[in-house]
Design a protein around this motif. Sequence first.
Motif, PDB file in Angstrom:
ATOM      1  N   ARG A   1     -17.948   8.658 -19.194  1.00  0.00           N
ATOM      2  CA  ARG A   1     -17.653   7.754 -20.299  1.00  0.00           C
ATOM      3  C   ARG A   1     -16.424   6.897 -20.017  1.00  0.00           C
ATOM      4  O   ARG A   1     -15.409   7.040 -20.673  1.00  0.00           O
ATOM      5  CB  ARG A   1     -17.446   8.549 -21.585  1.00  0.00           C
ATOM      6  N   GLY A   2     -16.482   6.064 -18.993  1.00  0.00           N
ATOM      7  CA  GLY A   2     -15.432   5.074 -18.786  1.00  0.00           C
ATOM      8  C   GLY A   2     -14.219   5.554 -18.013  1.00  0.00           C
ATOM      9  O   GLY A   2     -13.251   4.822 -17.869  1.00  0.00           O
ATOM     10  N   GLY A   3     -14.233   6.790 -17.505  1.00  0.00           N
ATOM     11  CA  GLY A   3     -13.121   7.277 -16.714  1.00  0.00           C
ATOM     12  C   GLY A   3     -13.244   6.835 -15.253  1.00  0.00           C
ATOM     13  O   GLY A   3     -14.233   6.220 -14.858  1.00  0.00           O
TER      14      GLY A   3
ATOM     15  N   TYR B   1     -11.706  -3.332 -17.461  1.00  0.00           N
ATOM     16  CA  TYR B   1     -10.438  -3.009 -18.105  1.00  0.00           C
ATOM     17  C   TYR B   1     -10.478  -1.648 -18.800  1.00  0.00           C
ATOM     18  O   TYR B   1     -11.391  -1.376 -19.571  1.00  0.00           O
ATOM     19  CB  TYR B   1     -10.058  -4.099 -19.107  1.00  0.00           C
ATOM     20  N   PRO B   2      -9.486  -0.812 -18.519  1.00  0.00           N
ATOM     21  CA  PRO B   2      -9.392   0.464 -19.241  1.00  0.00           C
ATOM     22  C   PRO B   2      -9.076   0.194 -20.713  1.00  0.00           C
ATOM     23  O   PRO B   2      -8.472  -0.839 -21.043  1.00  0.00           O
ATOM     24  CB  PRO B   2      -8.197   1.179 -18.590  1.00  0.00           C
ATOM     25  N   ILE B   3      -9.453   1.151 -21.582  1.00  0.00           N
ATOM     26  CA  ILE B   3      -9.242   0.867 -23.010  1.00  0.00           C
ATOM     27  C   ILE B   3      -7.765   0.712 -23.360  1.00  0.00           C
ATOM     28  O   ILE B   3      -7.432   0.016 -24.285  1.00  0.00           O
ATOM     29  CB  ILE B   3      -9.931   1.882 -23.960  1.00  0.00           C
ATOM     30  N   TRP B   4      -6.898   1.338 -22.596  1.00  0.00           N
ATOM     31  CA  TRP B   4      -5.472   1.170 -22.901  1.00  0.00           C
ATOM     32  C   TRP B   4      -4.969  -0.227 -22.548  1.00  0.00           C
ATOM     33  O   TRP B   4      -3.973  -0.692 -23.088  1.00  0.00           O
ATOM     34  CB  TRP B   4      -4.628   2.249 -22.197  1.00  0.00           C
TER      35      TRP B   4
ATOM     36  N   LEU C   1      -7.094  -2.876 -22.934  1.00  0.00           N
ATOM     37  CA  LEU C   1      -7.679  -3.654 -24.032  1.00  0.00           C
ATOM     38  C   LEU C   1      -6.814  -3.551 -25.280  1.00  0.00           C
ATOM     39  O   LEU C   1      -6.640  -4.505 -26.017  1.00  0.00           O
ATOM     40  CB  LEU C   1      -9.083  -3.136 -24.360  1.00  0.00           C
ATOM     41  N   SER C   2      -6.258  -2.362 -25.486  1.00  0.00           N
ATOM     42  CA  SER C   2      -5.490  -2.151 -26.712  1.00  0.00           C
ATOM     43  C   SER C   2      -4.031  -2.565 -26.547  1.00  0.00           C
ATOM     44  O   SER C   2      -3.245  -2.409 -27.457  1.00  0.00           O
ATOM     45  CB  SER C   2      -5.581  -0.684 -27.118  1.00  0.00           C
ATOM     46  N   GLY C   3      -3.674  -3.068 -25.381  1.00  0.00           N
ATOM     47  CA  GLY C   3      -2.321  -3.577 -25.176  1.00  0.00           C
ATOM     48  C   GLY C   3      -1.288  -2.504 -24.862  1.00  0.00           C
ATOM     49  O   GLY C   3      -0.101  -2.783 -24.798  1.00  0.00           O
TER      50      GLY C   3
ATOM     51  N   THR D   1     -13.694   7.200 -22.383  1.00  0.00           N
ATOM     52  CA  THR D   1     -13.952   6.746 -23.744  1.00  0.00           C
ATOM     53  C   THR D   1     -15.431   6.890 -24.035  1.00  0.00           C
ATOM     54  O   THR D   1     -16.205   7.148 -23.129  1.00  0.00           O
ATOM     55  CB  THR D   1     -13.516   5.275 -23.903  1.00  0.00           C
TER      56      THR D   1
ATOM     57  N   PRO E   1      -8.035   8.393 -28.024  1.00  0.00           N
ATOM     58  CA  PRO E   1      -8.102   7.026 -28.552  1.00  0.00           C
ATOM     59  C   PRO E   1      -9.533   6.549 -28.798  1.00  0.00           C
ATOM     60  O   PRO E   1      -9.749   5.702 -29.659  1.00  0.00           O
ATOM     61  CB  PRO E   1      -7.426   6.187 -27.445  1.00  0.00           C
ATOM     62  N   ALA E   2     -10.521   7.124 -28.055  1.00  0.00           N
ATOM     63  CA  ALA E   2     -11.905   6.665 -28.226  1.00  0.00           C
ATOM     64  C   ALA E   2     -12.395   6.899 -29.652  1.00  0.00           C
ATOM     65  O   ALA E   2     -13.259   6.181 -30.135  1.00  0.00           O
ATOM     66  CB  ALA E   2     -12.812   7.397 -27.236  1.00  0.00           C
TER      67      ALA E   2
ATOM     68  N   SER F   1     -10.159  -5.796 -30.198  1.00  0.00           N
ATOM     69  CA  SER F   1      -9.861  -5.283 -28.856  1.00  0.00           C
ATOM     70  C   SER F   1      -8.808  -4.173 -28.884  1.00  0.00           C
ATOM     71  O   SER F   1      -8.870  -3.237 -28.104  1.00  0.00           O
ATOM     72  CB  SER F   1      -9.387  -6.421 -27.942  1.00  0.00           C
ATOM     73  N   ARG F   2      -7.830  -4.268 -29.806  1.00  0.00           N
ATOM     74  CA  ARG F   2      -6.723  -3.319 -29.778  1.00  0.00           C
ATOM     75  C   ARG F   2      -6.992  -2.099 -30.661  1.00  0.00           C
ATOM     76  O   ARG F   2      -6.684  -0.975 -30.277  1.00  0.00           O
ATOM     77  CB  ARG F   2      -5.435  -4.008 -30.240  1.00  0.00           C
TER      78      ARG F   2
ATOM     79  N   ASN G   1     -11.185  -1.137 -30.261  1.00  0.00           N
ATOM     80  CA  ASN G   1     -11.013  -0.591 -28.916  1.00  0.00           C
ATOM     81  C   ASN G   1     -12.305  -0.308 -28.152  1.00  0.00           C
ATOM     82  O   ASN G   1     -12.375   0.621 -27.359  1.00  0.00           O
ATOM     83  CB  ASN G   1     -10.198   0.716 -29.048  1.00  0.00           C
TER      84      ASN G   1
ATOM     85  N   PRO H   1     -14.799  -0.928 -25.175  1.00  0.00           N
ATOM     86  CA  PRO H   1     -14.610  -1.498 -23.835  1.00  0.00           C
ATOM     87  C   PRO H   1     -15.345  -2.825 -23.639  1.00  0.00           C
ATOM     88  O   PRO H   1     -15.072  -3.544 -22.677  1.00  0.00           O
ATOM     89  CB  PRO H   1     -15.193  -0.443 -22.892  1.00  0.00           C
TER      90      PRO H   1
ATOM     91  N   ILE I   1     -15.067  -5.365 -25.569  1.00  0.00           N
ATOM     92  CA  ILE I   1     -14.288  -6.481 -26.117  1.00  0.00           C
ATOM     93  C   ILE I   1     -12.977  -6.614 -25.349  1.00  0.00           C
ATOM     94  O   ILE I   1     -12.240  -5.625 -25.226  1.00  0.00           O
ATOM     95  CB  ILE I   1     -13.970  -6.255 -27.619  1.00  0.00           C
ATOM     96  N   ILE I   2     -12.715  -7.795 -24.811  1.00  0.00           N
ATOM     97  CA  ILE I   2     -11.468  -7.972 -24.080  1.00  0.00           C
ATOM     98  C   ILE I   2     -10.609  -9.053 -24.739  1.00  0.00           C
ATOM     99  O   ILE I   2     -11.104  -9.885 -25.501  1.00  0.00           O
ATOM    100  CB  ILE I   2     -11.719  -8.320 -22.584  1.00  0.00           C
ATOM    101  N   TRP I   3      -9.344  -9.002 -24.443  1.00  0.00           N
ATOM    102  CA  TRP I   3      -8.425 -10.019 -24.952  1.00  0.00           C
ATOM    103  C   TRP I   3      -8.215 -11.039 -23.843  1.00  0.00           C
ATOM    104  O   TRP I   3      -7.716 -10.700 -22.767  1.00  0.00           O
ATOM    105  CB  TRP I   3      -7.103  -9.374 -25.376  1.00  0.00           C
TER     106      TRP I   3
END
Lengths: 201, 633
Positions: A49-51, A107-110, A112-114, B377, B417-418, B589-590, B593, B595, B597-599
């Motif tokens: 799952r995205g790792g 892009y890792p989710i961290w 994406l979340s800034g 995630t 966070p997921a 995106s933030r 969260n 994957p 969706i990107i900024w």
Amino acid sequence: MTLEKDPLNLIITGVGGQGNVLASHIVASAGIKEELYVTVGETYGASQRGGAVMSHVRFSSQAQCSPLISEGQADIVVGLEPVEALRVMAEFGNPKTRVIVSPRPIYPIWVLSGQAKYPPIEEILGNLEELADRVQVVDVSEDGEALVGTNVLMIGALAASGLLPIPIESFEEAMREILAPKDLEMNFQTFRKGMQAMTGG
Amino acid sequence: MSTLTVDQPGKSVLMMGNEAIARGAIEAGVNFCAAYPGTPSTEIAESLARVAEHFGLYAEWSTNEIVALEAAAAASLAGLRAIVAMKQNGVNVCSDFLMTISLSGTKGGLVIVAADDPSAISSSNEQDSRNFAKFADLPLLEPATFQEAKDITKWAFELSEKLGLPCMIRSVTRLSHSRGNVKLGEIPEGRPVARFEGAYIAGAFVAIQHSALHQKLEQAREAFEESEFNWYVGPEDAKFIIVTSGSGWFYSREAVAALGLGEEVGILKIGTTWPLPERFIIDHLRQATEILIVEEVDPFLEQNIKVILSEQAKTLGPIEVYGAKSGHLPGFGDINQDKVARALASIKGLEYRTRDEVYAQRASDLALPILPPRMPTVCPGCPHRASLWAIKAALKLDGRDGFVTGDIGCYSLGAGPAGFWQLKTLHCMGAGTGLATGFGQLGQFGFNQPVISVCGDSTFFHAAIPGLINARFNNSNLLMVILDNGGTAMTGFQPHPSSGYDALGRPAPVVEIEEVCKAIGVEVKVRDPFEVDQAIEDLYDMLQEDGVKVMVFRRKCYLVESKEKGRKRVFVEPEKCIGDDCGCARFCSRVFNCPGIIWDQEAQKAKIDEVVCTGCGVCATLCPRGAIVVEGG
């Protein structure tokens, strides 16, 4: 067959969902056709799952190897994702390691979340250059065209690189055995695209 | 074509450890396979199910591991050969039956495969299942190579039949999920007729049965003394010997080679680890003055060998033992050749370096400061993201500091966070609902926080039904949210009782989750988590009522759904997304969260990554400006 370097250690790395396992399965099946001992170590499960995902593929003419490559002992790194290629080089690279890498970030989710930054691609490739003997970038995405099948594309590039003592025919035979017949033609096309990207033809 | 059906004895093929175990079962003429999926064991039963029709064998996904073992044991009692496979936690689930089937004994070969997960790569613990073999007085085999995974499995059926006792095989992730060369053997023909005779009663004259069980174990020990799965390599008169089992064999051999110690260090590899082949071990340790024990995870071999050394102290003299107790190897987590080589080097006073130190430092400096962490995630389009978002929103609206108790499945990632950090407890299958029934009884102690347990559809059938019945029976207060995505998703979407098809893909009767809940007598609602606003509202309403309530969030796993139906294109309308001027704080995106969706740093707007996006469209319903559009609605 004897190998110039035995065991020959290959790491295929990427992100869960990119098809790392399929890529290593094809390469290893091709290797077994050359009457080599081949061992593939995989990490998946939660990583699906995205790792970050890594396959260790080890070829030997003498004995079955363990499924893990020692720190610093990768001969070839195939990166389906640039940051993952660098992550692998940090642990398994040495000055003789050859790198074949796709420059397309996931892009890792961290990021994406800034909460974390994704480094500029030039910096990643520059650092890879500094650590590896040679870095070959496989970039075939045109005009933002959606690029699926990065795994097979990169296997095509690896097959054409001459870094493995395995003829193209064995890769193709392995793909015929492993892939569903309906997906075969599309995957062969992707495979050849990867080969062309490597040979520049 | 599956390598399992290749009928070319002597041919060398590439096989995953789990496939090799399945192939060993086929070469033993297995008739019956039952399992509950669990990493890293799943592919054993999955491979057998795939070739079940070809070989005329029976294969099922059972509702849980104890049912799987009982079903397989029935086949054994009727004279058939049966295999059951599970991850390490599954051994706990089946242990009640395990502790009694050992007493009653079995008839046809019955093989139990426990696939352990050292370092818990995909588990909530890293327990060492070998302890269960010793606990239940069962013979234990540990394959070290891919070839042995096949050959040991085949032999385990013969041994089980000879002893009238189930045989346990312990694999680990690095064997089960790795691939290597396997030379194929012959596939037997013919199928026995099943017939039950006699009686198998544990509990009558237990002490006598227990004593007979010990005699069977002695027979196993005798068979192990001559086993081809135990061997020694190295100098005849080695004073230093590595004793190892399972995955430790590869690592030990490579560590000895890396340090150039092949002329002075021997390796004693044991494939039959309970009961230990004492004479074989004593014979090979006669010259030894030091031994290093290499194994994954617990010091199981280490402690049992120490007993032999103590009993044979007069014959063997003093032997220094290195391993987990001495601190040379960890006794937790997985191991590799570097850990073994470092242990060996430290004992021998040598230096072990895998690469140049200056290079290693440079590699760290160039990589580590700029590498973003990659947390696992849930997939883009995963219904759990929407469900956990709805839960988070409903709990916030409720405002009483409610929380979520969880269990095992893809939604376990909701502890991170997921899933917006929503899961506050995580243990084993069904535990969230069991815990919730307890939290829901604490009102008289001033407890006023609402409790939501989350549970997957497969987990519901596996372990959560007794918890729900308990809650109803004892008038607890809880909201159980069943995250129904149509299959056992985490392990690769195996079917379960409400999937509508069986292990072979044939249509199967459907056990409706909501009907089960209604029969228990609790209020149940079924909603689509992608209708996020409705989901939040209904959850909020249910939280306001006392008693036991069930919300079924039903939406198929999007990995499966998008393959079946194709995906819709989702995109951001650049003129509608006003970036940081919006005030949504980059919600999509933030905060949400996903994957997909990107900024876009250049445009300073959200953007859909069309390679990653699966087209679920949930973000489109959540975007406050309606800037995200699903093509074709």
